[in-house]
Design a protein around this motif. Structure first.
Motif, PDB file in Angstrom:
ATOM      1  N   LEU A 140      -1.230  -0.404  -3.894  1.00 35.07           N
ATOM      2  CA  LEU A 140      -0.384   0.006  -5.018  1.00 35.07           C
ATOM      3  C   LEU A 140      -0.913  -0.638  -6.289  1.00 35.07           C
ATOM      4  N   ILE A 141      -1.224   0.182  -7.292  1.00 35.67           N
ATOM      5  CA  ILE A 141      -1.703  -0.320  -8.576  1.00 35.67           C
ATOM      6  C   ILE A 141      -0.899   0.342  -9.695  1.00 35.67           C
ATOM      7  N   ARG A 142      -0.710  -0.400 -10.783  1.00 33.11           N
ATOM      8  CA  ARG A 142       0.159   0.081 -11.854  1.00 33.11           C
ATOM      9  C   ARG A 142      -0.444   1.191 -12.690  1.00 33.11           C
ATOM     10  N   SER A 143      -1.733   1.472 -12.557  1.00 33.58           N
ATOM     11  CA  SER A 143      -2.320   2.583 -13.310  1.00 33.58           C
ATOM     12  C   SER A 143      -2.046   3.925 -12.619  1.00 33.58           C
ATOM     13  N   CYS A 144      -1.364   3.894 -11.474  1.00 35.10           N
ATOM     14  CA  CYS A 144      -1.010   5.114 -10.754  1.00 35.10           C
ATOM     15  C   CYS A 144       0.503   5.273 -10.706  1.00 35.10           C
ATOM     16  N   THR A 159       0.851  -1.189   0.000  1.00 33.39           N
ATOM     17  CA  THR A 159       0.000   0.000   0.000  1.00 33.39           C
ATOM     18  C   THR A 159       0.887   1.239   0.000  1.00 33.39           C
ATOM     19  N   ASP A 160       0.274   2.379  -0.326  1.00 32.92           N
ATOM     20  CA  ASP A 160       1.014   3.629  -0.202  1.00 32.92           C
ATOM     21  C   ASP A 160       0.922   4.103   1.255  1.00 32.92           C
ATOM     22  N   ILE A 198      16.202   9.950  -0.412  1.00 29.68           N
ATOM     23  CA  ILE A 198      15.969   9.346  -1.719  1.00 29.68           C
ATOM     24  C   ILE A 198      14.666   9.880  -2.284  1.00 29.68           C
ATOM     25  N   ARG A 199      14.629  10.035  -3.583  1.00 24.39           N
ATOM     26  CA  ARG A 199      13.406  10.431  -4.279  1.00 24.39           C
ATOM     27  C   ARG A 199      13.362   9.583  -5.538  1.00 24.39           C
ATOM     28  N   VAL A 200      12.491   8.571  -5.523  1.00 28.78           N
ATOM     29  CA  VAL A 200      12.381   7.643  -6.641  1.00 28.78           C
ATOM     30  C   VAL A 200      10.933   7.634  -7.109  1.00 28.78           C
ATOM     31  N   HIS A 201      10.738   7.775  -8.402  1.00 28.45           N
ATOM     32  CA  HIS A 201       9.403   7.687  -8.996  1.00 28.45           C
ATOM     33  C   HIS A 201       9.194   6.264  -9.496  1.00 28.45           C
ATOM     34  N   VAL A 202       7.988   5.740  -9.280  1.00 30.43           N
ATOM     35  CA  VAL A 202       7.641   4.383  -9.705  1.00 30.43           C
ATOM     36  C   VAL A 202       6.336   4.464 -10.478  1.00 30.43           C
ATOM     37  N   GLY A 203       6.306   3.912 -11.691  1.00 27.25           N
ATOM     38  CA  GLY A 203       5.066   3.926 -12.455  1.00 27.25           C
ATOM     39  C   GLY A 203       5.275   3.561 -13.906  1.00 27.25           C
ATOM     40  N   THR A 204       4.167   3.558 -14.651  1.00 27.34           N
ATOM     41  CA  THR A 204       4.209   3.193 -16.064  1.00 27.34           C
ATOM     42  C   THR A 204       4.414   4.404 -16.967  1.00 27.34           C
ATOM     43  N   ARG A 238      -0.703  -4.140 -15.946  1.00 23.75           N
ATOM     44  CA  ARG A 238      -1.819  -3.589 -15.164  1.00 23.75           C
ATOM     45  C   ARG A 238      -1.989  -4.400 -13.898  1.00 23.75           C
ATOM     46  N   GLY A 239      -2.705  -3.822 -12.954  1.00 21.88           N
ATOM     47  CA  GLY A 239      -3.033  -4.542 -11.734  1.00 21.88           C
ATOM     48  C   GLY A 239      -2.180  -4.135 -10.546  1.00 21.88           C
ATOM     49  N   PRO A 240      -2.386  -4.813  -9.427  1.00 26.25           N
ATOM     50  CA  PRO A 240      -1.650  -4.473  -8.205  1.00 26.25           C
ATOM     51  C   PRO A 240      -0.193  -4.919  -8.272  1.00 26.25           C
ATOM     52  N   PHE A 241       0.617  -4.309  -7.436  1.00 26.42           N
ATOM     53  CA  PHE A 241       2.024  -4.693  -7.332  1.00 26.42           C
ATOM     54  C   PHE A 241       2.505  -4.401  -5.922  1.00 26.42           C
ATOM     55  N   SER A 242       3.676  -4.892  -5.603  1.00 24.90           N
ATOM     56  CA  SER A 242       4.311  -4.640  -4.309  1.00 24.90           C
ATOM     57  C   SER A 242       5.697  -4.066  -4.562  1.00 24.90           C
ATOM     58  N   LEU A 243       6.156  -3.261  -3.633  1.00 17.63           N
ATOM     59  CA  LEU A 243       7.518  -2.755  -3.682  1.00 17.63           C
ATOM     60  C   LEU A 243       8.332  -3.498  -2.632  1.00 17.63           C
ATOM     61  N   VAL A 244       9.503  -3.968  -3.016  1.00 20.06           N
ATOM     62  CA  VAL A 244      10.388  -4.689  -2.107  1.00 20.06           C
ATOM     63  C   VAL A 244      11.688  -3.899  -1.995  1.00 20.06           C
ATOM     64  N   LEU A 245      11.953  -3.406  -0.793  1.00 19.48           N
ATOM     65  CA  LEU A 245      13.171  -2.656  -0.508  1.00 19.48           C
ATOM     66  C   LEU A 245      14.063  -3.548   0.351  1.00 19.48           C
ATOM     67  N   THR A 246      15.187  -3.970  -0.207  1.00 20.89           N
ATOM     68  CA  THR A 246      16.102  -4.862   0.506  1.00 20.89           C
ATOM     69  C   THR A 246      17.318  -4.063   0.949  1.00 20.89           C
ATOM     70  N   LEU A 247      17.541  -4.053   2.259  1.00 24.11           N
ATOM     71  CA  LEU A 247      18.686  -3.361   2.845  1.00 24.11           C
ATOM     72  C   LEU A 247      19.764  -4.393   3.124  1.00 24.11           C
TER      73      LEU A 247
END
Length: 191
Positions: A86-90, A79-80, A138-144, A157-166
């Motif tokens: 989180l959806i790929r149309s945004c 989620t944001d 950090i300032r990263v843009h994510v989208g289509t 299209r559809g939902p997605f997840s962001l995975v941040l690995t430290l």
């Protein structure tokens, strides 16, 4: 006959409650050993030699091979920062700082665990490859859609997840760790 029906009904209720709570513990895990900071969640015991039963069951259910505790920690967001999925149309913007780590990667995946970065582009955003503002955030843009600056381009299209690995981090050790310093995920607009 009535006794047998009540007994069967009790068994059915007990099984439904037991399996329902187990499913909840393995998918949400809020009360069973997860580390949460805003929309980001991690299972810090996943890489330990003796993880708790809920962490072990979550890793088996997800089919993942977790990093060892000395290797790093993986945070996932579905989620944001306002709680919207989180959806790929945004389009989204990750803004803020990360806990101290030698290196980090950011990947977008679908529900099946497949990378949803556009083919022919970088499959992951890496800490060493981004341009940072003066404050070191950090300032990263994510989208289509094309976005300025650091951009993780997605496809489909559809939902997605962001995975941040430290990697090589102290985020779960408690020694100088600031887990609340996770980047916010801000929705910028939808099509």
């Amino acid at each position: 006959m009535r006794f047998v029906l009540r007994l069967l009904m009790m068994f059915a209720v007990a099984l439904a409650v037991g399996f329902g709570l187990s499913y909840y513990a393995l998918t949400d895990g809020r009360y069973f050993g997860i580390l949460q900071s805003g929309p980001w969640t991690a299972w810090p015991d996943a890489g330990s030699p003796a993880p708790n039963p809920y962490t072990r069951a979550h890793a088996v259910r997800a089919g993942t091979l977790p990093l060892g505790q000395a290797e790093g920690l993986q945070f996932t967001a579905t989620t944001d920062s306002t709680g919207e999925p989180l959806i790929r149309s945004c389009g989204y913007r990750l803004d803020g700082h990360t806990p101290v780590a030698t290196f980090w990667t950011l990947v977008a995946i679908d529900a099946g665990g497949r990378n949803v970065a556009r083919p022919g582009t970088a499959l992951a955003m890496r800490s060493r490859d981004i341009a940072r503002p003066e404050d070191g955030a950090i300032r990263v843009h994510v989208g289509t859609r094309l976005m300025p600056g650091n951009w993780l381009e997605l496809t489909g299209r559809g939902p997605f997840s962001l995975v941040l690995t430290l990697y090589d981090t102290v985020a779960s050790s408690g020694f100088g760790a600031d887990v609340d310093a996770m980047p916010a995920i801000v929705r910028e607009g939808c099509r």
